[in-house]
Enzyme design. Structure first.
Site, mmCIF file in Angstrom:
data_model
loop_
_atom_site.group_PDB
_atom_site.id
_atom_site.type_symbol
_atom_site.label_atom_id
_atom_site.label_comp_id
_atom_site.label_asym_id
_atom_site.label_seq_id
_atom_site.Cartn_x
_atom_site.Cartn_y
_atom_site.Cartn_z
ATOM 1 N N CYS A 107 5.497 6.095 13.113
ATOM 2 C CA CYS A 107 6.563 6.106 12.099
ATOM 3 C C CYS A 107 7.714 7.026 12.497
ATOM 4 O O CYS A 107 8.774 7.001 11.872
ATOM 5 C CB CYS A 107 6.024 6.551 10.752
ATOM 6 S SG CYS A 107 4.717 5.498 10.127
ATOM 7 N N HIS A 113 11.045 10.519 6.023
ATOM 8 C CA HIS A 113 10.290 9.278 6.210
ATOM 9 C C HIS A 113 9.711 8.861 4.857
ATOM 10 O O HIS A 113 9.158 9.674 4.118
ATOM 11 C CB HIS A 113 9.179 9.523 7.228
ATOM 12 C CG HIS A 113 8.230 8.374 7.348
ATOM 13 N ND1 HIS A 113 8.648 7.071 7.437
ATOM 14 C CD2 HIS A 113 6.865 8.338 7.376
ATOM 15 C CE1 HIS A 113 7.592 6.275 7.532
ATOM 16 N NE2 HIS A 113 6.499 7.027 7.491
ATOM 17 N N ASN A 128 5.784 2.002 2.876
ATOM 18 C CA ASN A 128 6.032 2.685 4.151
ATOM 19 C C ASN A 128 6.284 1.626 5.227
ATOM 20 O O ASN A 128 5.372 0.905 5.615
ATOM 21 C CB ASN A 128 4.799 3.533 4.475
ATOM 22 C CG ASN A 128 4.901 4.260 5.790
ATOM 23 O OD1 ASN A 128 5.804 3.997 6.593
ATOM 24 N ND2 ASN A 128 3.985 5.170 6.032
HETATM 25 N N1 ACO Z 1 -6.792 1.765 -5.304
HETATM 26 C C1 ACO Z 1 -7.724 2.360 -6.067
HETATM 27 N N2 ACO Z 1 -8.523 3.331 -5.613
HETATM 28 C C2 ACO Z 1 -8.393 3.718 -4.327
HETATM 29 C C3 ACO Z 1 -7.448 3.136 -3.470
HETATM 30 C C4 ACO Z 1 -6.624 2.116 -3.995
HETATM 31 N N3 ACO Z 1 -5.677 1.495 -3.283
HETATM 32 N N4 ACO Z 1 -7.530 3.720 -2.261
HETATM 33 C C5 ACO Z 1 -8.494 4.646 -2.343
HETATM 34 N N5 ACO Z 1 -9.031 4.636 -3.600
HETATM 35 C C6 ACO Z 1 -10.084 5.466 -4.144
HETATM 36 C C7 ACO Z 1 -10.997 6.013 -3.085
HETATM 37 O O1 ACO Z 1 -11.983 5.084 -2.727
HETATM 38 C C8 ACO Z 1 -11.567 7.222 -3.783
HETATM 39 O O2 ACO Z 1 -12.582 6.787 -4.649
HETATM 40 P P1 ACO Z 1 -13.911 7.678 -4.835
HETATM 41 O O3 ACO Z 1 -13.448 8.965 -5.397
HETATM 42 O O4 ACO Z 1 -14.711 6.852 -5.775
HETATM 43 O O5 ACO Z 1 -14.481 7.797 -3.460
HETATM 44 C C9 ACO Z 1 -10.419 7.721 -4.657
HETATM 45 O O6 ACO Z 1 -9.502 6.604 -4.758
HETATM 46 C C10 ACO Z 1 -9.699 8.905 -4.052
HETATM 47 O O7 ACO Z 1 -9.443 8.602 -2.675
HETATM 48 P P2 ACO Z 1 -8.663 9.596 -1.760
HETATM 49 O O8 ACO Z 1 -8.530 9.003 -0.402
HETATM 50 O O9 ACO Z 1 -9.257 10.953 -1.885
HETATM 51 O O10 ACO Z 1 -7.260 9.596 -2.507
HETATM 52 P P3 ACO Z 1 -6.029 10.516 -2.224
HETATM 53 O O11 ACO Z 1 -5.656 11.235 -3.448
HETATM 54 O O12 ACO Z 1 -6.163 11.286 -0.957
HETATM 55 O O13 ACO Z 1 -4.881 9.415 -1.994
HETATM 56 C C11 ACO Z 1 -3.696 8.379 -0.223
HETATM 57 C C12 ACO Z 1 -5.027 8.509 -0.937
HETATM 58 C C13 ACO Z 1 -2.660 7.826 -1.184
HETATM 59 C C14 ACO Z 1 -3.888 7.434 0.956
HETATM 60 C C15 ACO Z 1 -3.282 9.792 0.266
HETATM 61 O O14 ACO Z 1 -4.323 10.394 0.988
HETATM 62 C C16 ACO Z 1 -2.070 9.735 1.112
HETATM 63 O O15 ACO Z 1 -0.996 9.475 0.618
HETATM 64 N N6 ACO Z 1 -2.200 10.025 2.426
HETATM 65 C C17 ACO Z 1 -1.117 9.884 3.343
HETATM 66 C C18 ACO Z 1 -1.102 8.487 3.785
HETATM 67 C C19 ACO Z 1 0.170 8.118 4.438
HETATM 68 O O16 ACO Z 1 1.222 8.246 3.846
HETATM 69 N N7 ACO Z 1 0.043 7.640 5.657
HETATM 70 C C20 ACO Z 1 1.115 7.245 6.433
HETATM 71 C C21 ACO Z 1 1.958 8.463 6.728
HETATM 72 S S1 ACO Z 1 2.331 8.634 8.366
HETATM 73 C C22 ACO Z 1 3.066 7.271 8.702
HETATM 74 O O17 ACO Z 1 3.962 6.950 8.002
HETATM 75 C C23 ACO Z 1 2.506 6.447 9.741
#
Ligand code: ACO
Length: 336
Positions: free
Chosen positions: A118, A257, A287
């Protein structure tokens, strides 16, 4: 890598293109176990664009490139450099750059792709800047774009809800004064496994097994990427500002970004930059990887936020893990 610019070079044209097909969070929740509420609360994303079956990266990049050239008032034949930042080129080779240069009608251009996740667009702008500053290029076209929908596992709610397709392009040229003030770019390969696409390269070529194991899709450790992203958005911005003798208060427009509103909010709070200076469009596009910063630049321009003399800070971060910032004093005056 960090450095102050040593020649007046600016962005003189911007173009952007996102495919027409919109997929809303509600539509996604019919395909997988997720909800609009969860996605909006965790990411700020409401919808994303997805390429048609017959659209490859170059099909998204070409309209953006043509618009950027038109805005710069340049004929494609005068372009002598095409750099395409992407992790989803049309194919491994020939490069999307070569395809795009040919389609545009830029036979004298050096053309190639650049892979920095990215952050690709920021790397490519810095490289284009260097080529123009060195006198190797007079009219450089820098494209950033991705068709991530092709490498997403649509059965993985942890990644499928985050991304979208789109591309943008900018023209870099010499100007009389102003333009880029500096860049800061970095990479930490030890974090590579936090965000990667395991198969399809020379380590694990495509095979029936790699397909069955779903190794041709993006794999991500969301929490680790979140921590990395919030950290480097701040450190990279602070480094480039210090290098250029500027403070965060000097910044008029901040273009981070567009990965996730929560990441942007965290960084903005730590940097101490007010919301009204930040460009955010992730709610409409998700994204788009290398497309994200040029799509946001195009939106900022349409909204009249890129004024002569405005100080614009752009920071990208992503797979690699990589990061990169550029600081530009906005001008199109005195093109050479
Ligand atoms: N819908 C519903 N529930 C979900 C989803 C979804 N789409 N995805 C995950 N969950 C659930 C998980 O299974 C988990 O359930 P559990 O507690 O029963 O196990 C719960 O939600 C919490 O999951 P986490 O992964 O802990 O959620 P988190 O608060 O960390 O949010 C997220 C996840 C949004 C992916 C976050 O970690 C994030 O934003 N990370 C950065 C990701 C990113 O932006 N990547 C790209 C950036 S770099 C680039 O651009 C290449």
């Amino acid at each position: 890598m960090i450095g102050k610019a040593n020649g007046a070079i600016s962005i003189t044209g911007i173009g952007a293109y996102a495919p027409e097909h919109v997929i809303t969070n509600d539509e996604l929740s019919q395909m997988m176990d997720t909800s609009d509420e969860w996605i909006v609360e965790r990411t700020g994303i409401r919808e994303r664009r997805v390429a048609a079956d017959d659209q490859a990266l170059s099909d998204l990049a070409l309209p953006a490139a043509r618009d950027a050239l038109e805005q710069a008032g340049l004929d494609a034949g005068t372009v002598d450099l095409v750099i395409v930042a992407t992790v989803t080129p049309d194919m491994a080779f020939p490069s999307a750059g070569a395809i795009i240069a040919d389609e545009l009608g830029a036979p004298d251009a050096a053309a190639y792709d650049l892979s920095a996740g990215c952050t690709g667009f920021m790397y490519a702008v810095a490289q284009g800047y260097g080529m123009v500053a060195a006198g190797l290029s007079r009219h450089a076209l820098v494209v950033g774009g991705d068709v991530l929908s092709r490498i997403l596992d649509w059965s993985d709610r942890g990644t499928a809800v985050l991304f979208g397709d789109g591309a943008g392009a900018v023209v870099l040229e010499r100007v009389s004064e102003g333009g880029f003030l500096g860049f800061e770019l970095g990479a930490d390969g030890s974090g590579g496994p936090q965000l990667y696409l395991p198969a399809g390269g020379s380590r694990t070529p495509a095979s029936a097994e790699s397909v069955a194991e779903r190794k041709h899709y993006v794999q991500m450790n969301g929490r680790e990427v979140f921590k990395f992203a919030t950290r480097v958005l701040v450190t990279s911005a602070e480094k480039v500002l210090a290098e250029c003798g500027k403070s965060i208060d000097d910044v008029d427009v901040y273009i981070p970004h567009q990965a996730n509103v929560r990441i942007i909010d965290h960084a903005a709070e730590k940097l101490g930059i007010p919301k009204e200076k930040i460009v955010v469009n992730v709610e409409r596009y998700g994204n788009t990887s290398s497309g994200s910063i040029p799509l946001a630049l195009a939106d900022a321009q349409v909204e009249g936020r890129l004024q002569e003399g405005s100080l614009v800070l752009m920071t990208g971060m992503g797979a690699g893990l990589t990061w990169g910032s550029g600081l530009i004093e906005w001008t199109t005056n005195g093109r050479k």
